[in-house]
Design an enzyme around this catalytic site. Sequence first.
Site, PDB file in Angstrom:
ATOM      1  N   ASP A   1      43.207  -0.447  21.363  1.00 31.55           N
ATOM      2  CA  ASP A   1      43.654  -0.518  22.844  1.00 31.55           C
ATOM      3  C   ASP A   1      43.959   0.565  23.389  1.00 31.55           C
ATOM      4  O   ASP A   1      44.151   1.533  22.846  1.00 31.55           O
ATOM      5  CB  ASP A   1      44.972  -1.286  22.583  1.00 31.55           C
TER       6      ASP A   1
ATOM      7  N   GLU B   1      38.514   0.105  23.945  1.00 32.48           N
ATOM      8  CA  GLU B   1      38.801  -0.736  25.017  1.00 32.48           C
ATOM      9  C   GLU B   1      39.021   0.464  25.933  1.00 32.48           C
ATOM     10  O   GLU B   1      39.776   1.453  26.122  1.00 32.48           O
ATOM     11  CB  GLU B   1      40.343  -1.392  24.719  1.00 32.48           C
TER      12      GLU B   1
ATOM     13  N   ASP C   1      44.197 -10.142  29.780  1.00 34.26           N
ATOM     14  CA  ASP C   1      44.694  -9.423  30.746  1.00 34.26           C
ATOM     15  C   ASP C   1      44.202 -10.285  32.089  1.00 34.26           C
ATOM     16  O   ASP C   1      44.720  -9.847  33.153  1.00 34.26           O
ATOM     17  CB  ASP C   1      44.739  -8.093  30.881  1.00 34.26           C
TER      18      ASP C   1
END
Length: 495
Positions: free
Chosen positions: A298, A345, A397
Amino acid sequence: MKFSRSSGILMHPTSFPGRYGIGDLGPQAHRFLDFLGNSGIKLWQILPLGPTGYGDSPYQSFSAFAGNPYLISPDILLDENLLHPDDLSGKLDFPADNVDFGHVIGWKLNLLERAFIRFKSEPELAPVREAYAQFCADSANWLDDYALFMAIKEANGGGSWSDWSSELKNRDEATLAKASTDYKDAIERFKFYQFIFFRQWIALRAYAKEKNIQIIGDIPIFVSMDSADVWSNPELFYLDDQKLPTVVAGVPPDYFAPTGQLWGNPLYKWSVHKETGYAWWIERFQALLEMVDVVRLDHFRGFAGYWEVAADSLTAEHGRWMPGPGADFLEALRDGLGELPIIAEDLGEITPDVFELRDDFNLPGMKILQFAFSDDANPFLPHHYPENCVAYTGTHDNDTVQGWYASAPEENRDFARRYMSVDGRDITWDLIRTLWHSKADMVLAQMQDVLNLGTEARMNYPGRLGGNWTWRMDENALTDSLAERLHKLNEEVDR
């Protein structure tokens, strides 16, 4: 690391259906894997599995190593004689389509405490107690501090460790020894919860392997301030003499949030991590790779450079970019782990050094098809994809495709229709088919998109407090016809 051409579904275990108020690792999780196998799907992506704290977010956990006890399956506990049928005989009035965390957490913890009492007392559970003792020995490097942290936290009304006495905050040896004695039963109980979580997860992962399904896990770059990690390793973070953060993490204003996102996580002292050979990070990766096959790293851009915000800021608008550990960190990971099964990411405010870091280590980045339809030069358009990437209809998201299409500007919607040569009446599956036909090595869709759901099924609104992470799938959603549709598509495009 080179990944094979495949397709996947993004769905967190909390979203599984069932009568216990929250998805878990029991029969419905196994049924989901059956569905993936029947669909020709080879990838299952999840969100972080840690014990959730503030806001019920999987990205704000009490530990970077522990598992979420709310995911423990009561049905498996019953099968293993850790619960009595009477424990599950009462009326359960949980909503079916969402997780009411405020309601379900108390019920689940009460149930787990009953299982713990039974675990300690039932003679026939002696083999389980032996397995528990072995688990505690094998996991002592993180489990001891975590269980002590949670026991002290419970004794202090659940409040953050930053509000504990100075002796506890500063880990005074005599004070911790006394706490270990005073809270002995609670410490053992929290260890038991972890034992059961990992016992159930390991069984579920083994079932996934039987189905030839790889699990993509998730490592948040930052850890929660209110965590065993920061309490146990304060030297690794920017904290003042009172053990409070001096600077915190966030991102500047972007597509998701006009005032940025103020995450509030303490920031790493990367120089100290470097001195240790990034030992804490290597342990963290090793622990997760015992649970999953591939890791989504992430906020990868934070390893090249991260947004630093003063701890007393109200928004993330006013901060500064600071250099991350860069290639030195990834080289240490590669030395410690070997080949890096990592997805970078790389979304958000990205600078060339982030792409350079990603490509130097041959890591696949992420592409979001919802972001694509602005102009011909947009890098999220499928004809621009390299093979070495992971492409999504949308992530946790994002809105669902239906929700995105309903709210997108008409010029973007028109571009999407023209690009895909469709009329938009089946827009979600238009995007899925377009993605699946792309040359991206890995493609994934949210389960909500596979089910063609609208904004009501959105998982997370970045920057919004409350009301996130609650979506649950209908128990009748996984039909044979849907599996057949996916299987046919996977065959057509050699996934």
